[in-house]
Design a protein around this motif. Sequence first.
Motif, short mmCIF file in Angstrom:
data_model
loop_
_atom_site.label_atom_id
_atom_site.label_comp_id
_atom_site.label_asym_id
_atom_site.label_seq_id
_atom_site.Cartn_x
_atom_site.Cartn_y
_atom_site.Cartn_z
N THR A 208 0.86 -1.18 0.00
CA THR A 208 0.00 0.00 0.00
C THR A 208 0.90 1.23 0.00
O THR A 208 1.74 1.38 0.89
CB THR A 208 -0.92 0.03 1.23
OG1 THR A 208 -1.81 -1.09 1.19
CG2 THR A 208 -1.74 1.31 1.29
N ARG B 144 -2.97 -1.03 -3.42
CA ARG B 144 -3.71 0.20 -3.11
C ARG B 144 -2.73 1.36 -3.09
O ARG B 144 -1.57 1.19 -2.69
CB ARG B 144 -4.41 0.11 -1.75
CG ARG B 144 -5.46 -0.98 -1.63
CD ARG B 144 -6.03 -1.00 -0.23
NE ARG B 144 -6.71 0.24 0.10
CZ ARG B 144 -7.04 0.60 1.34
NH1 ARG B 144 -6.73 -0.18 2.37
NH2 ARG B 144 -7.67 1.74 1.58
N SER B 145 -3.18 2.52 -3.51
CA SER B 145 -2.33 3.71 -3.43
C SER B 145 -3.17 4.93 -3.15
O SER B 145 -4.36 4.99 -3.50
CB SER B 145 -1.53 3.90 -4.72
OG SER B 145 -2.38 4.18 -5.82
N PHE C 6 -5.26 0.67 6.13
CA PHE C 6 -4.25 -0.39 5.93
C PHE C 6 -4.34 -1.41 7.06
O PHE C 6 -4.36 -1.06 8.23
CB PHE C 6 -2.85 0.21 5.90
CG PHE C 6 -1.75 -0.82 5.93
CD1 PHE C 6 -1.41 -1.52 4.78
CD2 PHE C 6 -1.05 -1.10 7.10
CE1 PHE C 6 -0.40 -2.47 4.80
CE2 PHE C 6 -0.04 -2.05 7.13
CZ PHE C 6 0.28 -2.73 5.97
#
Length: 480
Positions: free
Chosen positions: A149, A194-195, A221
Amino acid sequence: MPSVRDSAALGTPRLLRSLVVTAAVAASTLLPGAVAAADEPAGTSVTGRLVHAVAEAHPDEAAGHEGHGHAGDGAVAWVQPAAGDAVRVDPAAMADLPTGATVEVTLGSGTEGSDDEDEALEVLEKDVVALPVATPVLRDPAGLTNRVTVVLVRPAGVAADGVTEAQIVDTVNGPVADFWSRQSNGAVQLGVTRSHGWTATTAGCADAGALWNEVAATVGFAAGDGNHLLVYVSGAAPGCAYALAEVGTTTGTGGRLYVQTTSSSAIVHELGHNFGLGHSSAEQCDGAVEGSGCRTVGYRDLYDVMGVSRSLMGSLTVPQAARIGLLPAAQIQALTVQDAVTTTTLAPLSGTTGTRALRLTDAAGSVYWLEYRTATGQDGWLGTDADRHRLETGVLLRRAGTLPDTSVLLDATPGPASAWETDFQAALPVGVAVPVSGGAFTVVVQGVSPAGAVLTVTPTSTAGAAPAAPQPPPLSRGAR
């Protein structure tokens, strides 16, 4: 990077409060804490989960520059109780225990005569309550073993810099993922799942634990096996290390890290810490391979990305690859001091077949490793103009270690201490007997070529026997 190795005198233990770490001559960084000093007497015991972390120096301030050693490095450790604040402890005292172990420690004080309440506390006694559970490396439905992430952070009201979310994501999914896939022969497959673009936080680098916790809560997260939180911190943020990462136990552990750089080698390096690796460092002795008059310099093994995280990303050393299970057992030949004289051929480390590592274990249990580097594959930059340190191809000797230096390069052609700063040539010379572990083994490289290196190892128990007849190298003199 390198470690703080000295214990301190007895005194009043204290809980962690804005933990300060100086990475080599780099910027200071702070770790989990922000609590007031406690008044418990010396001898207080704390039980909790052991965490190791490493704060990195900028590559320009690390190995090979101005003689940096271990005087002020970024190795840190703390014990996190089930409830309450983390307690910072002497990292050298805990270096032989893995991150994630449940430990009970009896605390002493910080440095004798110091009023610094942020110091690591001396460990008077330590007991392992439970070792960490082995984390299997599992693939998710997308085929990933490690999920990253990415979050861009501008802490404590500082401005964003010019780095973009896509820039970090593409770096992780591109050269970073490629490196770890190649080094593991496909066993480690990582990617960004995910970003998040620029995210404002209250916490800054003055408390990395709080920064990670705040970011994790903001973006949802979930810590867990194979999950990594990669925080890019704006270059405008003060008081940050070049990079910082928790040290895990396996490639399946997961972990948290932050960087203030877009360098792919730096991100590869920090993920290496999450996977359980310390640094690839070097030992230099005055006119000897080992012995007295020596120094250990963090980051100084420039062959390996776990040394200085520069643009030239070499293969992991065999001690590092073996430490986290990336070196197949079938590609390791093992010898002890009780074995017979042995002549073997080492295949290039950057390949994927043949015997790529020779492990030597002395009578005390110390482990030495031999590998053969050629200018191929991940090491294709050796001998090129990009290699300004003029590293050699050839057979290299390393000793396995504990945190922070889990791989230590030894100089097989040692010079005087006066030449240490510019001496980066360490390969075993052809035809010359090189002592290992004070003579527990003697190694002679018989010949080298791009195809392999032929070497003869004479253990102590057979040292009086007639030496193996040198074999005419069936190999060309191309690689040296």
